[in-house]
Design an enzyme around this catalytic site. Structure first.
Site, PDB file in Angstrom:
ATOM      1  N   GLU A   3      51.209  16.410 -21.764  1.00  0.00           N
ATOM      2  CA  GLU A   3      51.952  17.124 -22.804  1.00  0.00           C
ATOM      3  C   GLU A   3      53.445  16.872 -22.600  1.00  0.00           C
ATOM      4  O   GLU A   3      53.856  16.460 -21.526  1.00  0.00           O
ATOM      5  CB  GLU A   3      51.643  18.625 -22.734  1.00  0.00           C
ATOM      6  CG  GLU A   3      52.039  19.241 -21.410  1.00  0.00           C
ATOM      7  CD  GLU A   3      51.330  20.569 -21.137  1.00  0.00           C
ATOM      8  OE1 GLU A   3      51.802  21.557 -21.685  1.00  0.00           O
ATOM      9  OE2 GLU A   3      50.334  20.599 -20.389  1.00  0.00           O
ATOM     10  N   LYS A  20      57.237  17.308 -21.684  1.00  0.00           N
ATOM     11  CA  LYS A  20      57.993  18.162 -20.776  1.00  0.00           C
ATOM     12  C   LYS A  20      59.205  18.648 -21.554  1.00  0.00           C
ATOM     13  O   LYS A  20      60.149  17.907 -21.794  1.00  0.00           O
ATOM     14  CB  LYS A  20      58.427  17.384 -19.528  1.00  0.00           C
ATOM     15  CG  LYS A  20      59.159  18.268 -18.530  1.00  0.00           C
ATOM     16  CD  LYS A  20      59.328  17.542 -17.214  1.00  0.00           C
ATOM     17  CE  LYS A  20      59.946  18.382 -16.125  1.00  0.00           C
ATOM     18  NZ  LYS A  20      60.923  19.365 -16.481  1.00  0.00           N
ATOM     19  N   ASP A  80      62.561  20.282 -22.600  1.00  0.00           N
ATOM     20  CA  ASP A  80      63.817  20.469 -21.888  1.00  0.00           C
ATOM     21  C   ASP A  80      64.437  21.785 -22.355  1.00  0.00           C
ATOM     22  O   ASP A  80      65.372  21.804 -23.139  1.00  0.00           O
ATOM     23  CB  ASP A  80      64.744  19.290 -22.156  1.00  0.00           C
ATOM     24  CG  ASP A  80      65.818  19.182 -21.096  1.00  0.00           C
ATOM     25  OD1 ASP A  80      65.778  19.968 -20.127  1.00  0.00           O
ATOM     26  OD2 ASP A  80      66.689  18.317 -21.243  1.00  0.00           O
ATOM     27  N   TYR A  89      52.544  27.199 -22.029  1.00  0.00           N
ATOM     28  CA  TYR A  89      51.664  26.196 -21.426  1.00  0.00           C
ATOM     29  C   TYR A  89      50.872  26.725 -20.233  1.00  0.00           C
ATOM     30  O   TYR A  89      50.340  25.953 -19.454  1.00  0.00           O
ATOM     31  CB  TYR A  89      52.455  24.946 -21.035  1.00  0.00           C
ATOM     32  CG  TYR A  89      53.786  25.204 -20.359  1.00  0.00           C
ATOM     33  CD1 TYR A  89      53.859  25.794 -19.103  1.00  0.00           C
ATOM     34  CD2 TYR A  89      54.970  24.837 -20.996  1.00  0.00           C
ATOM     35  CE1 TYR A  89      55.077  26.025 -18.502  1.00  0.00           C
ATOM     36  CE2 TYR A  89      56.201  25.072 -20.390  1.00  0.00           C
ATOM     37  CZ  TYR A  89      56.247  25.663 -19.148  1.00  0.00           C
ATOM     38  OH  TYR A  89      57.449  25.891 -18.547  1.00  0.00           O
ATOM     39  N   LYS A 141      59.158  11.476 -15.635  1.00  0.00           N
ATOM     40  CA  LYS A 141      60.447  11.549 -16.319  1.00  0.00           C
ATOM     41  C   LYS A 141      60.750  10.218 -16.999  1.00  0.00           C
ATOM     42  O   LYS A 141      60.638   9.163 -16.378  1.00  0.00           O
ATOM     43  CB  LYS A 141      61.555  11.845 -15.297  1.00  0.00           C
ATOM     44  CG  LYS A 141      61.434  13.218 -14.643  1.00  0.00           C
ATOM     45  CD  LYS A 141      62.164  14.279 -15.463  1.00  0.00           C
ATOM     46  CE  LYS A 141      62.436  15.510 -14.654  1.00  0.00           C
ATOM     47  NZ  LYS A 141      63.804  15.691 -14.270  1.00  0.00           N
ATOM     48  N   CYS A 167     102.132  12.608 -19.807  1.00  0.00           N
ATOM     49  CA  CYS A 167     101.171  13.241 -20.708  1.00  0.00           C
ATOM     50  C   CYS A 167     101.254  12.564 -22.080  1.00  0.00           C
ATOM     51  O   CYS A 167     102.348  12.386 -22.614  1.00  0.00           O
ATOM     52  CB  CYS A 167     101.485  14.727 -20.839  1.00  0.00           C
ATOM     53  SG  CYS A 167     100.558  15.523 -22.161  1.00  0.00           S
ATOM     54  N   CYS A 226     102.956  15.417 -24.571  1.00  0.00           N
ATOM     55  CA  CYS A 226     104.315  15.939 -24.441  1.00  0.00           C
ATOM     56  C   CYS A 226     105.223  15.004 -23.642  1.00  0.00           C
ATOM     57  O   CYS A 226     106.411  15.269 -23.486  1.00  0.00           O
ATOM     58  CB  CYS A 226     104.297  17.315 -23.792  1.00  0.00           C
ATOM     59  SG  CYS A 226     103.823  17.253 -22.055  1.00  0.00           S
ATOM     60  N   CYS A 228      98.531  17.449 -16.905  1.00  0.00           N
ATOM     61  CA  CYS A 228      99.833  17.686 -17.475  1.00  0.00           C
ATOM     62  C   CYS A 228     100.196  19.096 -17.008  1.00  0.00           C
ATOM     63  O   CYS A 228      99.459  20.042 -17.264  1.00  0.00           O
ATOM     64  CB  CYS A 228      99.758  17.654 -18.992  1.00  0.00           C
ATOM     65  SG  CYS A 228     101.285  18.231 -19.740  1.00  0.00           S
ATOM     66  N   CYS A 263     103.258  22.263 -22.992  1.00  0.00           N
ATOM     67  CA  CYS A 263     102.657  21.105 -23.658  1.00  0.00           C
ATOM     68  C   CYS A 263     101.832  21.578 -24.852  1.00  0.00           C
ATOM     69  O   CYS A 263     100.989  22.464 -24.717  1.00  0.00           O
ATOM     70  CB  CYS A 263     101.763  20.345 -22.689  1.00  0.00           C
ATOM     71  SG  CYS A 263     100.821  19.040 -23.509  1.00  0.00           S
TER      72      CYS A 263
END
Ligand code: IVH
Length: 694
Positions: free
Chosen positions: A115, A117, A119, A233, A328, A422, A425, A440, A445
């Protein structure tokens, strides 16, 4: 590898694994993909096999991860809620089949079920006399969080079973537990994200984390609105004591599925049966091919031995059944060209490199941006603009760049150096000692400010409707807002004159802002965006400190003595208050009325008192325990209504010292806090009714 090197690596791996488990289970914000995580566990298991002397009780290889959350009451599971053994290729499936067949012997036949799996997030739901009585999360596998009210809002979880429920259960059973997975369908996930975007909220990163977050919401109506789904299940009988009644199991996995369906509860229609290895392999390949046609995320398939009698013969390890195997799927990959690397500046000032890609099809969606995480990783993987790169999706909807293909590099591609300024800025960037992140540090900023504002107005923070992301950008660009407090100084006429706004929209926003000072004190603390302070920590702080002044005065030691605040978080909070600019920000927020001299504190955590020596008391665990892991000890203590904190203070009621206890033991002695050994803890737990034999 010699023993010393192995020891060092084992310690490293344990820490690393613990960190990833925390990110995954507690913060619902994993940094690595499942296969990357599993590889760490596998490496640790291999090392512990090779150097058995270095394996200790409490190693993550012998425990399942924990999603415990102390805003919910907890309760022991009827039987351990385990994990699954993982496999990544057909050889491992063949080895599993061989192990099962060895147990059956020559003559016996084996049937497997296969079946998807799912997530999602595991749930255990109990019914007694046809009525829903409780729903628990997995927690640490022994003790789970009780989330009954939230679970009851999920469409598949009925409050009452159909009248003829007795006929579906084994003879004589009057209570049962069904276990399964709660999840967000991909279509619902997409809907929610569209709505969030329209409201100017950050999109949810992936369905699994959204599910975990939803189930741990404190408002069941919000859970209902999210629209979670569930499939079950497993089904087994419960005795009068709410423990697994081993004598009343159904004869097979398939019979369990039929019983679940007869109870009117959802099962996954994708279940198939396989009689041999060839059939197994065919089903696995078929499911992998069709995985993106399903309306939910799956990360593999689960193979189970069908017959219960054989399951029992194969048995369980402390972590997983020997009769089941998770297969998996490999993360799907695609190759494309990295057009350029752009820079993203977050609310904490962290500057992240982002890959701008030639659009490519990957796992059912078109991908044109991917994360590159940080500059160290970029350099280590030697990824250069213009390169051909391999991208993959982990559990996240946001894909990542796995590696470049330097052999396909043409012309002179130069690596991109970390920016010295940055991008927003133009102030010089900085790296804090011991951090990989580049920042930064300019408090003014605009990018940082935009991020802070977005956080501030968020639902769980100041909760100001109607100025989602887009408008915040406008306010900052127009120069109307230069600090959080400026939000409260927005001018009604200017707002009303914005394209598409009018007086009604302006008033709605102003009403939201006017109500912000009345938000719960914890939400106001969260709104400040203090590093490491999430909603839970903010609640803890709100309970302890009645005003921002009081909180600002707290020292690292005081903070670390609070439940669930560790030294790292304590340090982050204290140094935020010490930072230049913080005092000014707080003054400013007081001036506009958002912060008050005295705030309304949340009610203290309900303390159940009992003189059993655990309930209502605060413990610190230190050193290595021999007969249980620290997580298990913590689980037992909190199940009884006790607390476990990370550092010793005068408020600590007892320190439990295992082998090689160090500075915490010394501190307990110095403060005169009682010290227990493991046996004394066991006696107290047993006296309070915890069954330690299981
Ligand atoms: S069976 C003792 N079946 O995967 C049996 N688990 O990685 C254990 N999961 O904790 C569970 N889909 O939350 C089973 N079809 C499925 C599943 C499934 C997802 C989850 C479950 C488990 C985790 C282990």
């Amino acid at each position: 590898m010699n023993e010393q090197e192995a020891r060092r690596r084992i310690v490293e791996l344990r820490e690393e694994i613990a960190r990833h488990r925390r990110l995954y289970y507690q913060e619902a914000a994993p940094e690595v993909t499942d296969p990357e995580y599993d590889a760490l566990e596998q490496e640790l298991a291999d090392l512990e096999d090779r150097f058995p002397d270095l394996a200790v009780a409490g190693s993550p290889t012998a425990q399942v991860g924990s999603d415990r959350d102390d805003r919910f009451p907890s309760a022991p599971h009827s039987r351990p809620m385990l994990s699954l053994q993982n496999s990544y290729d057909l050889d491992e499936v063949a080895a599993f089949d061989a192990r099962v067949r060895r147990e059956v012997g020559q003559s016996g036949e084996v049937a497997y079920t296969v079946e998807p799996k799912m997530d999602g997030v595991a749930l255990a739901v109990r019914y007694r006399d046809g009525e829903l009585t409780s729903a628990l999360t997995r927690g640490d596998g022994a003790v789970g969080d009780v989330i009954t009210r939230n679970a009851a809002t999920i469409a598949g979880i009925s409050a009452r079973l159909p009248d003829r429920w007795r006929e579906a259960l084994p003879e004589g059973a009057s209570a049962c537990e069904v276990r399964g997975e709660a999840y967000l369908s991909l279509s619902r996930f997409a809907e929610l994200n569209t709505a969030r975007e329209e409201a100017g909220l950050e999109p949810l990163a992936n369905p699994r984390n959204a599910t975990a977050g939803t189930l741990k919401t404190l408002d069941p109506e919000e859970v209902r609105r999210r629209g979670l789904s569930v499939v079950f299940y497993q089904l087994f009988t419960l005795g009068p004591d709410d423990r697994w009644d081993e004598d009343r199991d159904l004869a097979s996995h398939r019979e369990q599925m039929t019983a679940i369906a007869r109870l009117g509860l959802p099962t996954n229609p994708e279940l198939v049966v396989a009689a041999d290895l060839a059939a197994l392999e065919a089903h696995l390949a078929d499911l992998e091919r069709r995985r993106h046609a399903l309306d939910y995320q799956i990360d593999g398939a689960v193979i189970k031995v069908d017959r219960t009698a054989l399951q029992r013969r194969l048995g369980w390890t402390s972590k997983a059944p020997r009769w089941a195997l998770a297969y998996k799927f490999a993360a799907e990959e695609a190759t494309t060209t990295l057009r350029s690397i752009s820079l993203q500046v977050g609310r904490t000032g962290v500057i992240t490199p982002v890959a701008e890609l030639d659009p490519v099809q990957l796992a059912g969606t078109t991908v044109s941006r991917a994360t590159l995480h940080n500059w160290d990783e970029l350099a280590r993987k030697d990824i250069r603009p213009g390169d051909r790169v391999v991208v993959a999706k982990g559990g996240d909807i946001i894909p990542k760049v796995l590696r470049s293909l330097p052999e396909e590099r043409t012309g002179d591609r130069e690596p991109m150096p970390p920016p010295e300024h940055c991008p927003v800025c133009d102030q010089p960037t900085q790296r804090r000692e011991g951090e990989v992140a580049l920042r930064c540090v300019n408090p003014n900023c605009p990018a940082v400010l935009r991020g802070k504002l977005r956080h501030f107005v968020g639902r769980q923070a100041a909760d100001v409707d109607g100025i989602g992301g887009r408008w915040i950008d406008v306010f900052v660009e127009e120069g109307w807002i230069r600090s959080l407090a400026d939000l409260f100084r927005l001018d009604r006429d200017r707002l009303a004159a914005l394209p598409g706004w009018g007086e009604k929209s302006a008033d709605r926003v102003l009403r939201g802002l006017a109500a912000a000072p009345d938000r719960p004190w914890a939400a106001k603390i969260f709104a400040l965006g203090i590093p490491q302070v999430g909603v839970t920590t903010a609640t803890t702080l709100a309970r302890e400190y009645a005003s921002i002044e009081a909180l600002a005065r707290a020292g690292v030691e005081d903070l670390a003595a609070l439940s669930d605040i560790g030294p790292v978080v304590a340090e982050a909070i204290a140094s935020w208050f010490a930072r230049p600019g913080t005092a000014e920000l707080l003054d400013d927020l007081r001036e506009v009325g958002f912060l008050r001299e005295e705030e309304e504190q949340p009610p203290p955590e309900p303390v159940v008192t009992s003189d059993n020596g655990v309930t209502g008391l605060t413990f610190v665990l230190t050193g290595t325990l021999e007969t249980m892991t620290r997580d298990q000890a913590r689980g037992h203590i909190t199940a009884l209504g006790g607390k476990v904190t990370g550092s010793v203070s005068k408020k600590t009621d007892a320190v439990v010292a295992g082998a090689r206890a160090g500075s915490k033991l010394a501190r307990a002695e110095q403060l005169g806090v009682p010290v227990l050994d493991e046996a004394e803890l066991r006696t107290r737990l047993a006296d309070a009714g915890i069954d330690l034999e299981r």
